[in-house]
Write a protein that holds these residues in place. Structure first.
Motif, PDB file in Angstrom:
ATOM      1  N   GLU A  50      36.913  16.914  49.968  1.00  0.00           N
ATOM      2  CA  GLU A  50      37.166  17.296  51.244  1.00  0.00           C
ATOM      3  C   GLU A  50      37.561  18.718  51.224  1.00  0.00           C
ATOM      4  OE1 GLU A  50      39.914  14.641  53.324  1.00  0.00           O
ATOM      5  OE2 GLU A  50      38.784  12.883  52.945  1.00  0.00           O
ATOM      6  N   LYS A  51      38.591  19.041  50.301  1.00  0.00           N
ATOM      7  CA  LYS A  51      39.358  20.366  50.407  1.00  0.00           C
ATOM      8  C   LYS A  51      38.385  21.578  49.836  1.00  0.00           C
ATOM      9  CE  LYS A  51      43.540  23.076  48.755  1.00  0.00           C
ATOM     10  NZ  LYS A  51      44.559  22.977  48.105  1.00  0.00           N
ATOM     11  N   GLU A  52      37.776  21.095  48.406  1.00  0.00           N
ATOM     12  CA  GLU A  52      36.993  22.220  47.816  1.00  0.00           C
ATOM     13  C   GLU A  52      35.648  22.356  48.364  1.00  0.00           C
ATOM     14  OE1 GLU A  52      38.382  24.091  45.565  1.00  0.00           O
ATOM     15  OE2 GLU A  52      40.145  22.934  45.625  1.00  0.00           O
ATOM     16  N   TYR A  53      35.171  21.364  49.131  1.00  0.00           N
ATOM     17  CA  TYR A  53      33.734  21.473  49.665  1.00  0.00           C
ATOM     18  C   TYR A  53      33.618  21.373  51.352  1.00  0.00           C
ATOM     19  CZ  TYR A  53      28.680  21.250  49.913  1.00  0.00           C
ATOM     20  OH  TYR A  53      27.215  21.051  50.032  1.00  0.00           O
ATOM     21  N   LEU A  54      33.871  20.202  51.718  1.00  0.00           N
ATOM     22  CA  LEU A  54      33.680  19.564  53.017  1.00  0.00           C
ATOM     23  C   LEU A  54      34.586  20.630  54.037  1.00  0.00           C
ATOM     24  CD1 LEU A  54      33.520  15.825  53.065  1.00  0.00           C
ATOM     25  CD2 LEU A  54      31.884  17.485  53.161  1.00  0.00           C
ATOM     26  N   ARG A  55      35.613  20.924  53.718  1.00  0.00           N
ATOM     27  CA  ARG A  55      36.439  22.013  54.713  1.00  0.00           C
ATOM     28  C   ARG A  55      35.956  23.103  55.055  1.00  0.00           C
ATOM     29  NH1 ARG A  55      41.306  20.349  56.986  1.00  0.00           N
ATOM     30  NH2 ARG A  55      42.277  18.307  56.022  1.00  0.00           N
ATOM     31  N   GLU A  66      33.104  27.957  44.468  1.00  0.00           N
ATOM     32  CA  GLU A  66      33.828  29.389  44.276  1.00  0.00           C
ATOM     33  C   GLU A  66      33.968  29.862  45.913  1.00  0.00           C
ATOM     34  OE1 GLU A  66      31.426  31.288  41.381  1.00  0.00           O
ATOM     35  OE2 GLU A  66      32.150  30.650  39.684  1.00  0.00           O
ATOM     36  N   ALA A  67      33.142  30.059  46.758  1.00  0.00           N
ATOM     37  CA  ALA A  67      33.408  30.584  48.023  1.00  0.00           C
ATOM     38  C   ALA A  67      34.396  29.948  48.670  1.00  0.00           C
ATOM     39  CB  ALA A  67      32.026  30.403  48.857  1.00  0.00           C
ATOM     40  N   ASP A  68      34.838  30.759  49.416  1.00  0.00           N
ATOM     41  CA  ASP A  68      36.322  30.259  50.440  1.00  0.00           C
ATOM     42  C   ASP A  68      35.662  29.578  51.824  1.00  0.00           C
ATOM     43  OD1 ASP A  68      38.431  31.471  48.921  1.00  0.00           O
ATOM     44  OD2 ASP A  68      37.539  33.485  49.079  1.00  0.00           O
ATOM     45  N   LEU A  69      34.465  30.050  52.157  1.00  0.00           N
ATOM     46  CA  LEU A  69      33.764  29.543  53.255  1.00  0.00           C
ATOM     47  C   LEU A  69      32.289  29.558  53.258  1.00  0.00           C
ATOM     48  CD1 LEU A  69      35.533  28.963  56.326  1.00  0.00           C
ATOM     49  CD2 LEU A  69      34.472  31.206  57.102  1.00  0.00           C
ATOM     50  N   LEU A  70      31.840  28.232  53.656  1.00  0.00           N
ATOM     51  CA  LEU A  70      30.436  28.144  53.599  1.00  0.00           C
ATOM     52  C   LEU A  70      29.523  28.171  55.098  1.00  0.00           C
ATOM     53  CD1 LEU A  70      30.538  25.118  51.051  1.00  0.00           C
ATOM     54  CD2 LEU A  70      29.923  27.584  50.508  1.00  0.00           C
ATOM     55  N   LEU A  71      28.696  28.828  55.186  1.00  0.00           N
ATOM     56  CA  LEU A  71      28.001  28.979  56.450  1.00  0.00           C
ATOM     57  C   LEU A  71      26.337  28.683  56.212  1.00  0.00           C
ATOM     58  CD1 LEU A  71      27.677  29.397  59.586  1.00  0.00           C
ATOM     59  CD2 LEU A  71      27.453  31.979  58.852  1.00  0.00           C
ATOM     60  N   PHE A  72      26.334  27.443  57.055  1.00  0.00           N
ATOM     61  CA  PHE A  72      24.628  27.006  56.596  1.00  0.00           C
ATOM     62  C   PHE A  72      23.989  27.210  57.800  1.00  0.00           C
ATOM     63  CE2 PHE A  72      25.787  23.204  53.227  1.00  0.00           C
ATOM     64  CZ  PHE A  72      26.170  24.301  52.193  1.00  0.00           C
ATOM     65  N   SER A  73      22.739  27.726  57.610  1.00  0.00           N
ATOM     66  CA  SER A  73      21.772  28.146  58.918  1.00  0.00           C
ATOM     67  C   SER A  73      20.716  27.104  58.620  1.00  0.00           C
ATOM     68  CB  SER A  73      21.614  29.311  58.769  1.00  0.00           C
ATOM     69  OG  SER A  73      20.725  29.719  60.042  1.00  0.00           O
ATOM     70  N   LEU A  74      20.549  26.259  59.667  1.00  0.00           N
ATOM     71  CA  LEU A  74      19.434  25.201  59.519  1.00  0.00           C
ATOM     72  C   LEU A  74      18.578  24.884  60.741  1.00  0.00           C
ATOM     73  CD1 LEU A  74      22.479  23.207  58.744  1.00  0.00           C
ATOM     74  CD2 LEU A  74      20.437  22.501  57.330  1.00  0.00           C
ATOM     75  N   PRO A  75      17.262  25.215  60.428  1.00  0.00           N
ATOM     76  CA  PRO A  75      16.159  24.868  61.308  1.00  0.00           C
ATOM     77  C   PRO A  75      16.189  23.329  61.368  1.00  0.00           C
ATOM     78  CG  PRO A  75      15.042  25.348  59.598  1.00  0.00           C
ATOM     79  CD  PRO A  75      16.614  25.600  59.130  1.00  0.00           C
TER      80      PRO A  75
END
Length: 200
Positions: free
Chosen positions: A112-117, A75-84
């Motif tokens: 690819e479009k709905e998740y990876l991008r 549902e999000a338009d952009l994903l930001l993962f913060s990883l140690p």
């Protein structure tokens, strides 16, 4: 437009959490809707004891928070993962989400479009301990594709700091690097919004 930040650190006030909050404040300043989730606050489990129901368009037999988390990601338009990084590798929680999200490939979705991008990464760890290799672990999912996520790696030794203190964000040079990263993400978010408008 909504931006989802996902923290993979067990610490609620460590570098990973504080950096993603810093980024999200920048997004809010630009009128984006934001949400932050710490994956360690959720009940998640790795793939196990199943008959690949997800690949047969059936419901996954594992009853945990992964399905609702994946829904948030979609549902999000952009994903930001913060990883140690731990011992030069990504957290096990990242691999759990990664393997469970593979079920999306078999569904009626453009994986690819709905998740990876949508994916983008902040990595935190010392290069001397293999943190640079951990970035490659995450980027394997993009092998053979014609795009890569926006990524940034912070090695505490570059700033003569200790990662255990969780205070990297207080360093002016770290903020400068993170500001540039956020700028690239804002450009990406703008491009995504323009693409969505063209599809309407």
């Amino acid at each position: 437009m909504k931006i989802l930040g996902l923290v993979f650190s067990a610490r609620n006030d460590g570098n990973s959490t504080r950096m993603i909050h810093y980024c999200m404040e920048k997004f809010k300043d630009n009128s984006y809707e934001v949400e932050i989730v710490n994956i360690n606050d959720l009940n998640i489990n790795p793939c196990s004891n199943c008959n690949l129901e997800c690949c047969k368009s059936l419901v996954c037999p594992i009853n945990d928070d992964i399905p609702s988390l994946i829904t948030k990601c979609l549902e999000a338009d952009l994903l930001l993962f913060s990883l140690p990084t731990y011992c030069g590798h990504l957290p096990s929680t990242y691999f759990i989400l990664s393997e469970r999200s593979q079920a999306l490939v078999s569904q009626d979705l453009n994986y690819e479009k709905e998740y990876l991008r949508k994916l983008n990464f902040i990595f935190i760890g010392n290069i001397a301990s293999g943190a640079d290799m951990s970035t490659h672990e995450a980027l394997y999912s993009f092998d053979g594709l014609n795009f890569f996520p926006e990524t940034v790696l912070f090695s505490s030794r570059d700033y003569d700091m200790k990662p255990i203190n969780g205070d990297l964000i207080e360093n002016a040079l770290v903020q400068q690097k993170l500001n540039a990263y956020v700028g690239r993400l804002l450009k990406k978010a703008s491009d995504i919004m323009e693409m969505k408008n063209q599809e309407l």
